[in-house]
Design a protein around this motif. Structure first.
Motif, mmCIF file in Angstrom:
data_model
loop_
_atom_site.group_PDB
_atom_site.id
_atom_site.type_symbol
_atom_site.label_atom_id
_atom_site.label_comp_id
_atom_site.label_asym_id
_atom_site.label_seq_id
_atom_site.Cartn_x
_atom_site.Cartn_y
_atom_site.Cartn_z
ATOM 1 N N ASP A 36 1.826 15.559 5.107
ATOM 2 C CA ASP A 36 2.710 14.429 5.367
ATOM 3 C C ASP A 36 2.271 13.589 6.555
ATOM 4 O O ASP A 36 2.682 12.432 6.685
ATOM 5 C CB ASP A 36 4.144 14.917 5.570
ATOM 6 C CG ASP A 36 4.754 15.469 4.283
ATOM 7 O OD1 ASP A 36 4.636 14.791 3.255
ATOM 8 O OD2 ASP A 36 5.321 16.569 4.307
ATOM 9 N N ASN A 37 1.436 14.136 7.425
ATOM 10 C CA ASN A 37 0.930 13.342 8.537
ATOM 11 C C ASN A 37 -0.007 12.233 8.058
ATOM 12 O O ASN A 37 -0.156 11.210 8.725
ATOM 13 C CB ASN A 37 0.217 14.244 9.540
ATOM 14 C CG ASN A 37 1.200 15.081 10.328
ATOM 15 O OD1 ASN A 37 2.155 14.576 10.895
ATOM 16 N ND2 ASN A 37 0.983 16.381 10.344
ATOM 17 N N ALA A 59 2.844 -1.205 4.125
ATOM 18 C CA ALA A 59 2.765 0.111 3.500
ATOM 19 C C ALA A 59 4.153 0.706 3.312
ATOM 20 O O ALA A 59 5.108 0.360 4.026
ATOM 21 C CB ALA A 59 1.904 1.049 4.339
ATOM 22 N N LEU A 60 4.263 1.628 2.332
ATOM 23 C CA LEU A 60 5.508 2.353 2.065
ATOM 24 C C LEU A 60 5.139 3.744 1.563
ATOM 25 O O LEU A 60 4.162 3.912 0.826
ATOM 26 C CB LEU A 60 6.354 1.606 1.033
ATOM 27 C CG LEU A 60 7.674 2.257 0.584
ATOM 28 C CD1 LEU A 60 8.734 1.183 0.309
ATOM 29 C CD2 LEU A 60 7.470 3.113 -0.677
ATOM 30 N N GLY A 61 5.902 4.739 1.988
ATOM 31 C CA GLY A 61 5.663 6.100 1.543
ATOM 32 C C GLY A 61 6.952 6.889 1.484
ATOM 33 O O GLY A 61 8.035 6.367 1.776
ATOM 34 N N TYR A 62 6.849 8.150 1.112
ATOM 35 C CA TYR A 62 8.025 9.018 1.096
ATOM 36 C C TYR A 62 7.636 10.421 1.538
ATOM 37 O O TYR A 62 6.525 10.882 1.279
ATOM 38 C CB TYR A 62 8.718 9.037 -0.274
ATOM 39 C CG TYR A 62 7.895 9.575 -1.421
ATOM 40 C CD1 TYR A 62 7.890 10.936 -1.728
ATOM 41 C CD2 TYR A 62 7.137 8.726 -2.220
ATOM 42 C CE1 TYR A 62 7.141 11.432 -2.798
ATOM 43 C CE2 TYR A 62 6.388 9.213 -3.297
ATOM 44 C CZ TYR A 62 6.401 10.562 -3.575
ATOM 45 O OH TYR A 62 5.666 11.055 -4.627
ATOM 46 N N LEU A 63 8.585 11.097 2.233
ATOM 47 C CA LEU A 63 8.347 12.437 2.771
ATOM 48 C C LEU A 63 9.669 13.052 3.204
ATOM 49 O O LEU A 63 10.720 12.440 3.103
ATOM 50 C CB LEU A 63 7.360 12.384 3.946
ATOM 51 C CG LEU A 63 7.393 11.211 4.938
ATOM 52 C CD1 LEU A 63 8.678 11.145 5.710
ATOM 53 C CD2 LEU A 63 6.212 11.264 5.881
ATOM 54 N N GLY A 64 9.615 14.294 3.693
ATOM 55 C CA GLY A 64 10.814 15.001 4.119
ATOM 56 C C GLY A 64 11.360 14.502 5.446
ATOM 57 O O GLY A 64 10.644 13.906 6.262
ATOM 58 N N LEU A 65 12.640 14.772 5.680
ATOM 59 C CA LEU A 65 13.347 14.278 6.857
ATOM 60 C C LEU A 65 12.710 14.734 8.164
ATOM 61 O O LEU A 65 12.677 13.981 9.144
ATOM 62 C CB LEU A 65 14.812 14.740 6.802
ATOM 63 C CG LEU A 65 15.719 14.335 7.965
ATOM 64 C CD1 LEU A 65 15.839 12.825 8.062
ATOM 65 C CD2 LEU A 65 17.099 14.972 7.796
ATOM 66 N N ALA A 66 12.196 15.962 8.219
ATOM 67 C CA ALA A 66 11.634 16.487 9.467
ATOM 68 C C ALA A 66 10.502 15.626 9.976
ATOM 69 O O ALA A 66 10.357 15.416 11.191
ATOM 70 C CB ALA A 66 11.156 17.919 9.273
ATOM 71 N N TYR A 67 9.683 15.114 9.080
ATOM 72 C CA TYR A 67 8.545 14.310 9.502
ATOM 73 C C TYR A 67 8.980 12.922 9.956
ATOM 74 O O TYR A 67 8.356 12.318 10.829
ATOM 75 C CB TYR A 67 7.515 14.241 8.374
ATOM 76 C CG TYR A 67 6.889 15.591 8.122
ATOM 77 C CD1 TYR A 67 5.787 16.009 8.852
ATOM 78 C CD2 TYR A 67 7.448 16.476 7.206
ATOM 79 C CE1 TYR A 67 5.238 17.270 8.658
ATOM 80 C CE2 TYR A 67 6.902 17.728 7.002
ATOM 81 C CZ TYR A 67 5.810 18.124 7.721
ATOM 82 O OH TYR A 67 5.275 19.381 7.541
ATOM 83 N N LEU A 68 10.067 12.414 9.403
ATOM 84 C CA LEU A 68 10.656 11.172 9.900
ATOM 85 C C LEU A 68 11.195 11.383 11.302
ATOM 86 O O LEU A 68 10.949 10.588 12.215
ATOM 87 C CB LEU A 68 11.768 10.713 8.963
ATOM 88 C CG LEU A 68 12.646 9.561 9.457
ATOM 89 C CD1 LEU A 68 11.839 8.278 9.583
ATOM 90 C CD2 LEU A 68 13.834 9.347 8.507
ATOM 91 N N LYS A 98 0.858 -1.185 0.000
ATOM 92 C CA LYS A 98 0.000 0.000 0.000
ATOM 93 C C LYS A 98 0.891 1.231 0.000
ATOM 94 O O LYS A 98 1.781 1.363 0.846
ATOM 95 C CB LYS A 98 -0.916 0.004 1.224
ATOM 96 C CG LYS A 98 -1.959 1.121 1.200
ATOM 97 C CD LYS A 98 -2.918 0.974 2.373
ATOM 98 C CE LYS A 98 -3.994 2.065 2.328
ATOM 99 N NZ LYS A 98 -4.935 1.941 3.482
ATOM 100 N N LEU A 99 0.669 2.147 -0.939
ATOM 101 C CA LEU A 99 1.594 3.248 -1.165
ATOM 102 C C LEU A 99 1.022 4.601 -0.756
ATOM 103 O O LEU A 99 -0.160 4.882 -0.985
ATOM 104 C CB LEU A 99 1.989 3.304 -2.643
ATOM 105 C CG LEU A 99 2.726 2.079 -3.183
ATOM 106 C CD1 LEU A 99 2.946 2.210 -4.677
ATOM 107 C CD2 LEU A 99 4.053 1.890 -2.451
ATOM 108 N N PHE A 100 1.893 5.427 -0.185
ATOM 109 C CA PHE A 100 1.574 6.794 0.199
ATOM 110 C C PHE A 100 2.679 7.708 -0.328
ATOM 111 O O PHE A 100 3.847 7.336 -0.348
ATOM 112 C CB PHE A 100 1.493 6.941 1.726
ATOM 113 C CG PHE A 100 0.374 6.173 2.359
ATOM 114 C CD1 PHE A 100 -0.811 6.814 2.696
ATOM 115 C CD2 PHE A 100 0.502 4.811 2.620
ATOM 116 C CE1 PHE A 100 -1.843 6.109 3.286
ATOM 117 C CE2 PHE A 100 -0.531 4.095 3.209
ATOM 118 C CZ PHE A 100 -1.713 4.751 3.539
ATOM 119 N N GLY A 101 2.307 8.914 -0.741
ATOM 120 C CA GLY A 101 3.319 9.843 -1.212
ATOM 121 C C GLY A 101 2.770 11.239 -1.396
ATOM 122 O O GLY A 101 1.617 11.532 -1.059
#
Length: 338
Positions: free
Chosen positions: A196-197, A209-218, A161-164
């Motif tokens: 990004d939340n 699931a897998l997604g991508y986002l900026g470092l700050a949210y990680l 399941k993908l998020f981006g």
């Protein structure tokens, strides 16, 4: 950290920004107001800098997050003083600004490592290659690549399941350029969002699931999600962090973040110039950028950026789009030669 504040603050910011037609004016047209909009990735930086600037300047700072593309549209319509961007301005966007008589000053504001994230319950996708990510995200994967074992035979036969990022996002543009080789080239059957939340919440509770986002949210959500390491050309697996973004060892997903400042605002509104000087003073920028989970510029870049702003040197260093592998040294060179 301040990242979790953005939903409520952004709503208030957008409401306040709508109160007047002239950037830099409050509802009554008297109080100084600084209007910033654009990238959700850059948002935490603007929110942190704006909050501190408000305390001493008497200027109200409102920050919206309409996405990088949305911020450029507002900048080119003369609706904001500064657009935050997680990618360089595109040729068509620069053309729209030129046709509207809007000049802009391009300033790198921080460095980021774009993170591919999975659930802590996922014990198999610790390190992936760019080729594997392309297999998953390229346009031709839509309707065809739906299970983990289609990415790598050793992965389980379970649906992924993908998020981006949404298509108006600079993060979307940069990720597709870095992974698929072309900005905007992506499968469309994933949960796309400017928030990004949504990605954090969707990935954290689903081991497939897998997604991508900026470092700050990680960084803000450590424990809820974990980063997938990227296999480098030398065979090593490198994860996103402040250190790997600064030394450019995390490729191809290390990237610069930007402010695009309206030259008209810079010339006509003293509080805009005052904010830029504040934002590019290392004594303010370094701790605040670090606090929200991003990577400060090299120390020598800050005075060079101020010099570029003071000289009102407009236009973009980039050729109408993202460049993969840009380092901090490249950004310093840009500020020096512009």
């Amino acid at each position: 950290m301040r990242v979790t504040m953005f939903i409520g603050v952004a709503g208030a910011a957008l409401a306040l920004a709508a109160c007047g037609d002239n950037p830099g004016k409050g509802a009554a047209g008297s109080d100084a107001v600084l209007l910033i909009d654009g990238s959700s990735t850059v948002y935490p930086i603007s929110e942190a800098l704006g909050e501190e600037f408000q305390k001493t300047s008497g200027t109200r700072v409102t920050v919206g997050l309409s996405g990088t593309g949305g911020g450029f549209k507002k900048l080119c319509r003369g609706e904001v003083d500064i657009a935050g961007a997680s990618r360089p301005i595109k040729s068509e966007e620069a053309k729209a600004c030129a046709e509207a008589g809007i000049e802009f000053i391009e300033l790198p504001v921080a460095l980021d490592a774009l993170a591919v994230v999975i659930s802590p319950q996922n014990a198999f996708a610790d390190c992936m290659t760019v080729g594997e990510l392309k297999t998953l995200w390229e346009p031709g994967a839509q309707g065809k690549v739906s299970n983990w074992n289609q990415i790598r035979p050793g992965f389980p036969s379970r649906a992924v399941k993908l998020f981006g990022a949404g298509t108006d996002s600079g993060t979307f543009d940069y990720f597709t350029k870095a992974i698929n080789g072309e900005e905007g080239a992506s499968r469309g059957d994933y949960t796309a969002t400017e928030d990004d939340n949504v990605t954090i919440n969707g990935v954290s509770g689903d081991p497939d699931a897998l997604g991508y986002l900026g470092l700050a949210y990680l960084t803000e959500n450590a424990g809820k999600v974990k980063a997938v390491k990227i296999r480098q050309a030398d065979g090593s697996c490198v994860g996103p962090s402040a250190e790997t973004a600064r030394n450019a060892s995390y490729q191809p997903l290390s990237r610069p973040l930007f402010y695009y400042v309206s030259k008209t605002s810079a010339d006509q509104r003293p509080h805009v110039a005052a904010f830029v000087k504040f934002a590019f003073d290392a004594t303010h920028a370094e701790p605040l950028v670090s606090e929200v989970g991003y990577v400060p510029l090299p120390a020598q870049a800050y005075p060079l950026a101020v010099a570029k702003f003071d000289a009102r040197k407009t236009g973009s260093f980039f050729d109408g789009g993202s460049k993969v592998g840009v380092t901090a040294e490249d950004l310093v060179a840009d500020a020096a030669q512009k």
